[in-house]
Design a protein around this motif. Structure first.
Motif, PDB file in Angstrom:
ATOM      1  N   ARG A  15      17.864  47.630  29.225  1.00 37.74           N
ATOM      2  CA  ARG A  15      18.700  48.824  29.232  1.00 37.74           C
ATOM      3  C   ARG A  15      19.021  49.271  30.653  1.00 37.74           C
ATOM      4  O   ARG A  15      20.135  49.631  30.988  1.00 37.74           O
ATOM      5  N   PHE A  16      18.028  49.259  31.505  1.00 36.53           N
ATOM      6  CA  PHE A  16      18.226  49.642  32.904  1.00 36.53           C
ATOM      7  C   PHE A  16      19.221  48.714  33.592  1.00 36.53           C
ATOM      8  O   PHE A  16      20.067  49.129  34.369  1.00 36.53           O
ATOM      9  N   GLY A  17      19.099  47.412  33.256  1.00 39.18           N
ATOM     10  CA  GLY A  17      20.012  46.443  33.869  1.00 39.18           C
ATOM     11  C   GLY A  17      21.444  46.698  33.465  1.00 39.18           C
ATOM     12  O   GLY A  17      22.367  46.657  34.291  1.00 39.18           O
ATOM     13  N   PHE A  18      21.669  46.995  32.159  1.00 38.82           N
ATOM     14  CA  PHE A  18      23.025  47.266  31.712  1.00 38.82           C
ATOM     15  C   PHE A  18      23.578  48.519  32.363  1.00 38.82           C
ATOM     16  O   PHE A  18      24.735  48.587  32.747  1.00 38.82           O
ATOM     17  N   LEU A  19      22.719  49.558  32.465  1.00 40.24           N
ATOM     18  CA  LEU A  19      23.174  50.791  33.091  1.00 40.24           C
ATOM     19  C   LEU A  19      23.526  50.574  34.555  1.00 40.24           C
ATOM     20  O   LEU A  19      24.529  51.068  35.054  1.00 40.24           O
ATOM     21  N   ALA A  20      22.698  49.800  35.242  1.00 40.92           N
ATOM     22  CA  ALA A  20      22.942  49.554  36.666  1.00 40.92           C
ATOM     23  C   ALA A  20      24.244  48.810  36.868  1.00 40.92           C
ATOM     24  O   ALA A  20      24.971  49.033  37.825  1.00 40.92           O
ATOM     25  N   GLU A  21      24.554  47.914  35.921  1.00 40.85           N
ATOM     26  CA  GLU A  21      25.779  47.131  36.048  1.00 40.85           C
ATOM     27  C   GLU A  21      27.005  47.992  35.821  1.00 40.85           C
ATOM     28  O   GLU A  21      28.075  47.734  36.335  1.00 40.85           O
ATOM     29  N   ALA A  22      26.851  49.052  35.040  1.00 38.88           N
ATOM     30  CA  ALA A  22      27.984  49.906  34.707  1.00 38.88           C
ATOM     31  C   ALA A  22      28.194  51.006  35.743  1.00 38.88           C
ATOM     32  O   ALA A  22      29.202  51.688  35.699  1.00 38.88           O
ATOM     33  N   ILE A  23      27.268  51.223  36.637  1.00 40.45           N
ATOM     34  CA  ILE A  23      27.370  52.294  37.627  1.00 40.45           C
ATOM     35  C   ILE A  23      27.966  51.735  38.913  1.00 40.45           C
ATOM     36  O   ILE A  23      27.414  50.819  39.527  1.00 40.45           O
ATOM     37  N   LEU A  24      29.133  52.283  39.316  1.00 43.54           N
ATOM     38  CA  LEU A  24      29.790  51.837  40.531  1.00 43.54           C
ATOM     39  C   LEU A  24      29.017  52.290  41.764  1.00 43.54           C
ATOM     40  O   LEU A  24      28.428  53.370  41.781  1.00 43.54           O
ATOM     41  N   GLY A  67      30.413  43.474  39.243  1.00 36.63           N
ATOM     42  CA  GLY A  67      29.158  44.207  39.319  1.00 36.63           C
ATOM     43  C   GLY A  67      29.428  45.653  39.655  1.00 36.63           C
ATOM     44  O   GLY A  67      30.230  46.330  39.007  1.00 36.63           O
ATOM     45  N   ASP A  68      28.818  46.147  40.716  1.00 35.48           N
ATOM     46  CA  ASP A  68      28.993  47.550  41.098  1.00 35.48           C
ATOM     47  C   ASP A  68      29.937  47.725  42.277  1.00 35.48           C
ATOM     48  O   ASP A  68      29.972  48.787  42.902  1.00 35.48           O
ATOM     49  N   LYS A  69      30.759  46.691  42.593  1.00 36.40           N
ATOM     50  CA  LYS A  69      31.662  46.754  43.747  1.00 36.40           C
ATOM     51  C   LYS A  69      33.113  46.528  43.324  1.00 36.40           C
ATOM     52  O   LYS A  69      33.393  45.721  42.427  1.00 36.40           O
ATOM     53  N   VAL A  70      34.029  47.225  43.972  1.00 36.65           N
ATOM     54  CA  VAL A  70      35.457  47.014  43.743  1.00 36.65           C
ATOM     55  C   VAL A  70      35.896  45.787  44.545  1.00 36.65           C
ATOM     56  O   VAL A  70      35.707  45.729  45.764  1.00 36.65           O
ATOM     57  N   VAL A  71      36.486  44.822  43.865  1.00 37.82           N
ATOM     58  CA  VAL A  71      36.915  43.582  44.536  1.00 37.82           C
ATOM     59  C   VAL A  71      38.436  43.462  44.604  1.00 37.82           C
ATOM     60  O   VAL A  71      38.963  42.677  45.388  1.00 37.82           O
ATOM     61  N   SER A  72      39.148  44.240  43.775  1.00 35.68           N
ATOM     62  CA  SER A  72      40.611  44.175  43.783  1.00 35.68           C
ATOM     63  C   SER A  72      41.168  45.561  43.506  1.00 35.68           C
ATOM     64  O   SER A  72      40.720  46.252  42.589  1.00 35.68           O
TER      65      SER A  72
END
Length: 395
Positions: A15-24, A67-72
Motif C-alpha cells: 500500500r505504501f509503495g502504491f501511494l508513493a508512486e502516486a505522489i508527485l 514515477g514521481d517525476k514529470v518527464v514531458s
C-alpha cells in the motif's frame, strides 16, 4: 501469529509503495503550480480546465510522469487551429529535473526564454514556435548536451546564434526560422544533424565549409544577408533532399556535382552568384530553382531532366537546348521559367502545342518568343529585351 504479522506487513508495504508512486515529487508539484500561474488560456481554449491541484498532477492535460517525476510537458491544445495560451514561461520550469520534452503550441506567449531551461540536463526536445518569445537564445542551452530538437521558429528572437548551440553533440533538428537573429552561422559539430532551417532572419557573413556537417538532408537559409561562395559547402552536403539559399548575397559558382545529388527541391534565387552552372552527368532533381541570381553561360542540356526548372532572372545566353523542347512537348517538364535572361532562341515549331500540364515562360530575352506562353504576372508585359542590351551580351 508471526505469519499473520508478516501478511499485514507486506500489505502495508504494498500500500505504501502504491501511494508513493502516486505522489508527485514536491519540487515538481510546486513548479507546475508556478507554471500554471504564469499562463492562461486564450479565449476559446480550455486546456487548463483539468489542472486542479487537489488531484494528481500526473493526470493533467499535457503532463506525463514517470514515477514521481514529470518527464514531458506539452502545454496547450495540440489540435490545429486551437486558440493557444498567453502569458510568460515561468523560470520554475527549470525545476522539473527529469523533463525530457517541453513544447508549447502556437499562441501569445511573450517574454524571454528562461535561462533556467539549461538546468534540464535530460531535455531532448524543446519546441516553442509561433509565439512572441523575445530576447536572445540563452547561450547556456549549450549545456543541455542531450538536446536533439530545438524549434524556436516564428518568434521575435534577437541576437546571435551562440557557438554553444552549434556545439551540441546530439542535435538533429534546428529550426529557428522567422525571427530577427543576426550575426554569422556558427559551426555545427553534431554528425547527426539532418535539418537546419534559419530562413527569414538577418544573418550575415559567409558560410564556412566546416559550418554544416555532411549529415544534413534539409537546409534552408533563405531570406538572409549571407555573402561569399558556397561551392565548397555544397560539395560536402552529399545527402541533401532539400536546399534553399534564395534571397541572399552569395557569390561564386555552383559546383556541377551538386546536381547529381538526389535533391527534391533546390532554391538559390535572388542571390548574387557569378559564373556558369556546370552540371554533372545526370540531373535527378524534381525541382531546381536558381532564379534571381547572376548565373551566366549557356543552359546545360543535362538540366532538361528536371520536372520544375526555374532559371529566370539570370544572365544565361545562347539557345535553349533541343532536349528541353522534346521533354516539354512530351509533358515531362511541368514548369520551365527562362524569362529575364539573354537567351537568343529556342527550336520549337510554331504549330507545336504545349501540354496543358506544362508551363513555359520565355519573355524578356534576346528573342521574340515563338508562341504565346503562360508567364507569371510578375514576369511583366514586355516580351523582349532592348536591342542595345542584347548586343552587349550577345558575345
Amino acid at each position: 501469529m508471526r505469519f499473520t504479522q508478516l501478511i499485514w506487513c507486506l500489505m502495508f508495504l504494498l500500500r505504501f509503495g502504491f501511494l508513493a508512486e502516486a505522489i508527485l515529487d514536491p519540487v515538481d508539484f510546486l513548479a507546475l503550480q508556478a507554471i500554471r500561474k504564469s499562463l492562461d488560456d486564450l479565449p476559446g481554449s480550455n486546456f487548463f480546465q483539468s489542472w486542479d491541484f487537489t488531484s494528481d498532477p500526473c493526470g493533467f492535460a499535457g503532463v506525463y510522469c514517470d514515477g514521481d517525476k514529470v518527464v514531458s510537458l506539452n502545454l496547450g491544445d495540440p489540435r490545429a487551429g486551437s486558440p493557444g495560451l498567453s502569458g510568460r514561461i515561468d523560470p520554475a520550469v527549470g525545476k522539473l529535473s527529469a523533463l525530457a520534452e517541453l513544447s508549447i503550441v502556437p499562441g501569445r506567449i511573450m517574454g524571454a526564454l528562461p535561462a533556467t531551461i539549461s538546468q534540464l540536463r535530460d531535455l531532448r526536445f524543446l519546441a516553442i514556435s509561433r509565439n512572441f518569445i523575445s530576447g536572445e537564445i540563452p547561450a547556456s542551452l549549450g549545456e543541455v548536451r542531450g538536446l536533439r530538437t530545438l524549434d524556436l521558429s516564428y518568434n521575435q528572437l534577437t541576437g546571435t546564434i551562440s557557438p554553444s548551440i552549434g556545439s551540441l553533440p546530439e542535435l538533429s533538428n534546428l529550426i529557428l526560422c522567422h525571427n530577427h537573429l543576426t550575426g554569422s552561422i556558427p559551426p555545427f559539430l553534431s554528425q547527426s544533424l539532418t535539418r537546419i532551417d534559419l530562413k527569414r532572419n538577418s544573418l550575415t557573413g559567409s558560410i564556412s565549409p566546416a559550418s554544416l556537417p555532411p549529415s544534413l538532408q534539409y537546409v534552408s537559409l533563405a531570406w538572409n544577408q549571407l555573402t561569399g561562395p558556397v561551392d565548397r559547402v555544397l560539395l560536402r552536403l552529399n545527402k541533401l533532399n532539400y536546399l534553399d539559399l534564395s534571397l541572399n548575397r552569395l557569390t561564386g559558382t555552383i559546383p556541377g556535382r551538386i546536381f547529381a545529388f538526389p535533391i527534391t527541391n533546390l532554391q538559390l534565387q535572388r542571390n548574387f552568384f557569378y559564373g556558369s552552372i556546370q552540371p554533372a552527368n545526370q540531373v535527378t532533381i524534381p525541382t531546381v530553382d536558381l532564379s534571381y541570381n547572376r548565373f551566366s553561360g549557356g543552359i546545360s542540356p543535362l538540366l532538361s531532366s528536371v520536372e520544375n526548372l526555374y532559371l529566370n532572372s539570370n544572365r544565361f545566353i545562347g539557345e535553349v537546348p533541343a532536349s528541353f523542347v522534346e521533354r516539354l512537348l512530351s509533358a515531362s517538364i511541368q514548369t520551365l521559367y527562362l524569362q529575364h535572361n539573354f537567351l537568343t532562341g529556342i527550336q520549337i515549331s510554331p504549330a507545336a502545342e504545349i501540354p496543358v500540364s506544362s508551363s513555359l515562360c520565355l519573355q524578356y530575352n534576346c528573342m521574340v518568343p515563338p508562341l504565346q506562353t503562360p508567364c507569371p504576372l510578375k514576369a511583366g508585359p514586355q516580351k523582349t529585351r532592348p536591342t542595345t542590351q542584347c548586343n552587349e551580351w550577345r558575345g
